[in-house]
Write a protein that holds these residues in place. Structure first.
Motif, mmCIF file in Angstrom:
data_model
loop_
_atom_site.group_PDB
_atom_site.id
_atom_site.type_symbol
_atom_site.label_atom_id
_atom_site.label_comp_id
_atom_site.label_asym_id
_atom_site.label_seq_id
_atom_site.Cartn_x
_atom_site.Cartn_y
_atom_site.Cartn_z
ATOM 1 N N ARG A 53 0.840 -1.203 0.000
ATOM 2 C CA ARG A 53 0.000 0.000 0.000
ATOM 3 C C ARG A 53 0.879 1.258 0.000
ATOM 4 O O ARG A 53 0.567 2.249 -0.665
ATOM 5 N N GLU A 54 1.988 1.213 0.746
ATOM 6 C CA GLU A 54 2.910 2.352 0.762
ATOM 7 C C GLU A 54 3.541 2.573 -0.602
ATOM 8 O O GLU A 54 3.660 3.705 -1.084
ATOM 9 N N ARG A 55 3.935 1.491 -1.251
ATOM 10 C CA ARG A 55 4.585 1.604 -2.551
ATOM 11 C C ARG A 55 3.590 2.090 -3.613
ATOM 12 O O ARG A 55 3.947 2.863 -4.501
ATOM 13 N N ILE A 56 2.355 1.624 -3.557
ATOM 14 C CA ILE A 56 1.335 2.089 -4.503
ATOM 15 C C ILE A 56 1.087 3.578 -4.311
ATOM 16 O O ILE A 56 0.989 4.338 -5.287
ATOM 17 N N ALA A 57 0.992 4.023 -3.058
ATOM 18 C CA ALA A 57 0.768 5.448 -2.789
ATOM 19 C C ALA A 57 1.893 6.294 -3.362
ATOM 20 O O ALA A 57 1.655 7.349 -3.972
ATOM 21 N N ALA A 58 3.136 5.846 -3.191
ATOM 22 C CA ALA A 58 4.281 6.594 -3.724
ATOM 23 C C ALA A 58 4.255 6.619 -5.243
ATOM 24 O O ALA A 58 4.534 7.652 -5.876
ATOM 25 N N TYR A 59 3.913 5.487 -5.863
ATOM 26 C CA TYR A 59 3.861 5.411 -7.324
ATOM 27 C C TYR A 59 2.768 6.316 -7.884
ATOM 28 O O TYR A 59 2.980 7.036 -8.878
ATOM 29 N N LEU A 60 1.583 6.318 -7.281
ATOM 30 C CA LEU A 60 0.485 7.142 -7.776
ATOM 31 C C LEU A 60 0.793 8.629 -7.644
ATOM 32 O O LEU A 60 0.393 9.427 -8.496
ATOM 33 N N ALA A 61 1.483 9.006 -6.582
ATOM 34 C CA ALA A 61 1.866 10.414 -6.432
ATOM 35 C C ALA A 61 2.795 10.834 -7.563
ATOM 36 O O ALA A 61 2.674 11.937 -8.115
ATOM 37 N N LEU A 62 3.704 9.945 -7.940
ATOM 38 C CA LEU A 62 4.677 10.247 -8.988
ATOM 39 C C LEU A 62 4.058 10.208 -10.379
ATOM 40 O O LEU A 62 4.291 11.101 -11.202
ATOM 41 N N SER A 63 3.258 9.178 -10.667
ATOM 42 C CA SER A 63 2.813 8.935 -12.043
ATOM 43 C C SER A 63 1.451 9.540 -12.365
ATOM 44 O O SER A 63 1.190 9.895 -13.516
ATOM 45 N N ARG A 64 0.558 9.642 -11.360
ATOM 46 C CA ARG A 64 -0.808 10.061 -11.657
ATOM 47 C C ARG A 64 -1.200 11.319 -10.891
ATOM 48 O O ARG A 64 -2.360 11.735 -10.947
ATOM 49 N N GLY A 65 -0.271 11.905 -10.139
ATOM 50 C CA GLY A 65 -0.554 13.143 -9.429
ATOM 51 C C GLY A 65 -1.528 12.988 -8.284
ATOM 52 O O GLY A 65 -2.155 13.963 -7.854
ATOM 53 N N ILE A 66 -1.673 11.768 -7.754
ATOM 54 C CA ILE A 66 -2.645 11.497 -6.692
ATOM 55 C C ILE A 66 -1.950 11.567 -5.337
ATOM 56 O O ILE A 66 -1.018 10.796 -5.068
ATOM 57 N N ALA A 67 -2.397 12.475 -4.488
ATOM 58 C CA ALA A 67 -1.866 12.576 -3.126
ATOM 59 C C ALA A 67 -2.792 11.784 -2.209
ATOM 60 O O ALA A 67 -3.920 12.197 -1.935
ATOM 61 N N CYS A 68 -2.333 10.628 -1.776
ATOM 62 C CA CYS A 68 -3.158 9.796 -0.902
ATOM 63 C C CYS A 68 -2.285 9.120 0.140
ATOM 64 O O CYS A 68 -1.074 8.966 -0.055
ATOM 65 N N GLN A 69 -2.891 8.699 1.214
ATOM 66 C CA GLN A 69 -2.217 7.964 2.268
ATOM 67 C C GLN A 69 -2.373 6.461 2.016
ATOM 68 O O GLN A 69 -3.362 6.025 1.415
ATOM 69 N N PRO A 70 -1.421 5.646 2.489
ATOM 70 C CA PRO A 70 -1.566 4.185 2.312
ATOM 71 C C PRO A 70 -2.885 3.653 2.850
ATOM 72 O O PRO A 70 -3.432 2.684 2.307
ATOM 73 N N GLU A 71 -3.427 4.292 3.907
ATOM 74 C CA GLU A 71 -4.677 3.821 4.494
ATOM 75 C C GLU A 71 -5.859 3.961 3.539
ATOM 76 O O GLU A 71 -6.897 3.309 3.722
ATOM 77 N N GLN A 72 -5.714 4.813 2.525
ATOM 78 C CA GLN A 72 -6.796 4.990 1.551
ATOM 79 C C GLN A 72 -6.784 3.925 0.469
ATOM 80 O O GLN A 72 -7.705 3.862 -0.356
ATOM 81 N N ILE A 73 -5.769 3.091 0.449
ATOM 82 C CA ILE A 73 -5.597 2.100 -0.612
ATOM 83 C C ILE A 73 -6.035 0.726 -0.115
ATOM 84 O O ILE A 73 -5.617 0.266 0.951
ATOM 85 N N PHE A 74 -6.880 0.068 -0.912
ATOM 86 C CA PHE A 74 -7.361 -1.274 -0.600
ATOM 87 C C PHE A 74 -6.887 -2.210 -1.714
ATOM 88 O O PHE A 74 -7.195 -1.977 -2.890
ATOM 89 N N VAL A 75 -6.140 -3.225 -1.344
ATOM 90 C CA VAL A 75 -5.663 -4.207 -2.323
ATOM 91 C C VAL A 75 -6.758 -5.251 -2.518
ATOM 92 O O VAL A 75 -7.318 -5.782 -1.548
ATOM 93 N N THR A 76 -7.073 -5.538 -3.787
ATOM 94 C CA THR A 76 -8.177 -6.453 -4.106
ATOM 95 C C THR A 76 -7.709 -7.547 -5.053
ATOM 96 O O THR A 76 -6.618 -7.485 -5.623
ATOM 97 N N ALA A 77 -8.579 -8.527 -5.234
ATOM 98 C CA ALA A 77 -8.260 -9.674 -6.101
ATOM 99 C C ALA A 77 -8.736 -9.424 -7.526
ATOM 100 O O ALA A 77 -9.436 -10.245 -8.122
#
Length: 471
Positions: A148-172
């Motif tokens: 979740r931390e790595r996804i948050a960092a990637y989205l900030a860099l690539s998609r301009g999304i400022a979010c916290q890891p707690e906002q990210i839900f990993v799904t199947a």
């Protein structure tokens, strides 16, 4: 094993050649265990580094696979050779990967031949060695914190999304993300704007849970917001692919993005932003995501690892507004058992060590070349009877065919019966079909010879479909 220091080939390549011959002649078969590096080095009087190098080359070429502490084995995906001793030749125009999904012009499949398996296997081995009692219990429902931390960092860099890891839900997978959204926020009789044409997998899933879908047309600027207001004024959700419209590949214009966000803010509506193939635009960078522009917290952002890594992972993610974290956590507790954490840990390492960004950069260049290869070959074979109607983006081409009596749906049916993986645009429509054409994947076209062979077979199918219709 006889080796010669007088041979012009270095020792490690001679070792590779001897094992390839043994496999081709059936003396080693898929699943056989290879000699250990230590044992073979001792037997041949060579350094372990030389043996390691030979095994690495064999693994990269698909002859062997590493299984951690269990050892090195002949790859199970290799075909068993014929009794004559000669390996069977691959049919012309058939994909080299032995995957049941890798059909000619298959949609939604990344380049299987270009995945960095050596690096991936090393990370898998590392995670296996680190496996402790703490990783053997039930997975965390919302996802592995490191991922979740790595996804948050990637989205900030690539998609301009400022979010916290707690906002990210990993799904199947993407359907699981949609299912989580529906459980958390959907109310009976809520209307949903759905792009037309639009992603049939998402459409069928939503229909299966009795969601009320309203097809909204798409043009060169993306979803037609004013048409949606007119056709379904009381809808509470909109499912959109603004970065790379699925399947036409157009980008939603800034004017339409602003209008859609205004619509969502008016009556506390929700936008489900599917970040479909945003990584793959070949002539320009995509604009900011809707989520990055969202000041009213009305956008639910979904992404997936299926096309940027490989589909068998079955891992995706969902970014929710800060104010809705608790709502989605409750939905997770009610309906989700979480996703297996082992591959989440591998992906987290892959991202943290910089391999993910490098892989995307490599794939963008490769797919741009393979897309142009398909365009060139189709024009060589079909001439002016074929036109690419999608922009330089995504993992497939939308093409129109002129001068054939049969509609694209009939051509597609015949092609699929011949083993092709292409699809007709009609499959992606809910309402009246304004454009007739075919969708052709190009990611696994490994050579001009392969592309040419497939294009010629497709031309024969187009002609045959026209004859059937005339008869």
């Amino acid at each position: 094993m006889v080796l010669s220091r007088d041979d012009t080939n270095p020792i490690y390549l001679q070792i590779c050649a001897r094992f390839k011959t043994a496999i081709a002649e059936g003396r080693l078969v898929p699943g056989d265990r290879m000699p250990s590096v230590r044992a073979l080095a001792s037997e041949l009087g060579l350094s372990r580094g030389t043996i390691n190098l030979a095994y690495q080359i064999l693994a990269e070429e698909g002859y062997v696979e590493f299984r951690g502490a269990a050892g090195t084995f002949v790859d199970m995906r290799l075909r068993t050779p014929e009794k004559s001793g000669a390996p069977p030749p691959a049919p012309r125009g058939v994909l080299s990967e032995q995957s049941p999904n890798a059909r000619p012009f298959q949609l939604g499949l990344p380049a299987l031949d270009a995945f960095p398996r050596k690096t991936w296997n090393r990370l898998v081995s590392h995670c296996s060695r680190q496996l402790g009692a703490g990783q053997l219990g039930y997975p965390q429902l919302t996802g592995l914190p490191a991922l979740r931390e790595r996804i948050a960092a990637y989205l900030a860099l690539s998609r301009g999304i400022a979010c916290q890891p707690e906002q990210i839900f990993v799904t199947a997978g993407h359907r699981a993300s949609l299912g989580l959204i529906m459980r958390a926020l959907y109310r009976p009789d809520d209307g949903i704007w759905f792009e037309d044409p639009g992603y049939p997998v998402a459409r069928e899933f939503l229909l299966s849970i009795r969601a009320r879908l309203h097809p909204v047309p798409v043009d060169c600027d993306g979803l037609m917001v004013e048409a949606g207001r007119r056709l379904a004024p009381h809808a509470r959700f909109a499912v959109v692919t603004p970065a790379n419209q699925s399947p036409l590949g157009v980008m939603m214009s800034m004017e339409r993005r602003t209008a859609l966000l205004e619509w969502a803010g008016e009556s506390q509506r929700w936008i489900i932003e599917d970040d479909y193939d945003s990584e793959y635009r070949y002539n320009r960078r995509p604009p900011l995501s809707l989520k990055a522009m969202d000041r009213g917290e009305r956008v639910l952002f979904t992404g997936s690892f299926s096309k940027v890594l490989y589909p068998a992972l079955r891992l995706a993610y969902l970014v929710v507004p800060q104010s809705e974290i608790e709502t989605f956590e409750r939905a997770c507790r009610a309906a989700s058992a979480g996703c297996p954490e082992f591959h989440q840990a591998v992906i987290a390492d892959f991202m943290e060590q910089g391999y993910f960004i490098r892989h995307l950069k490599k794939m963008r260049a490769l797919y741009a070349d393979r897309r142009q290869l398909l365009v060139d070959v189709m024009h060589d074979v079909f001439g002016d009877r074929v036109t690419a109607i999608s922009p330089p983006a995504g993992l497939h081409l939308a093409m129109q065919f002129q001068g054939y009596r049969a509609p694209a749906s009939q051509i597609a049916a015949l092609a699929q019966a011949e083993g092709f993986g292409l699809q007709p645009l009609s499959l992606w429509h809910m309402g009246p079909q304004l454009i007739d054409g075919l969708l052709l994947g190009f990611t696994n076209l490994e050579s001009r010879e392969m592309a040419g062979s497939l294009a010629r077979r497709l031309k024969d199918i187009c002609i045959a479909a026209g004859r059937e219709r005339r008869a």
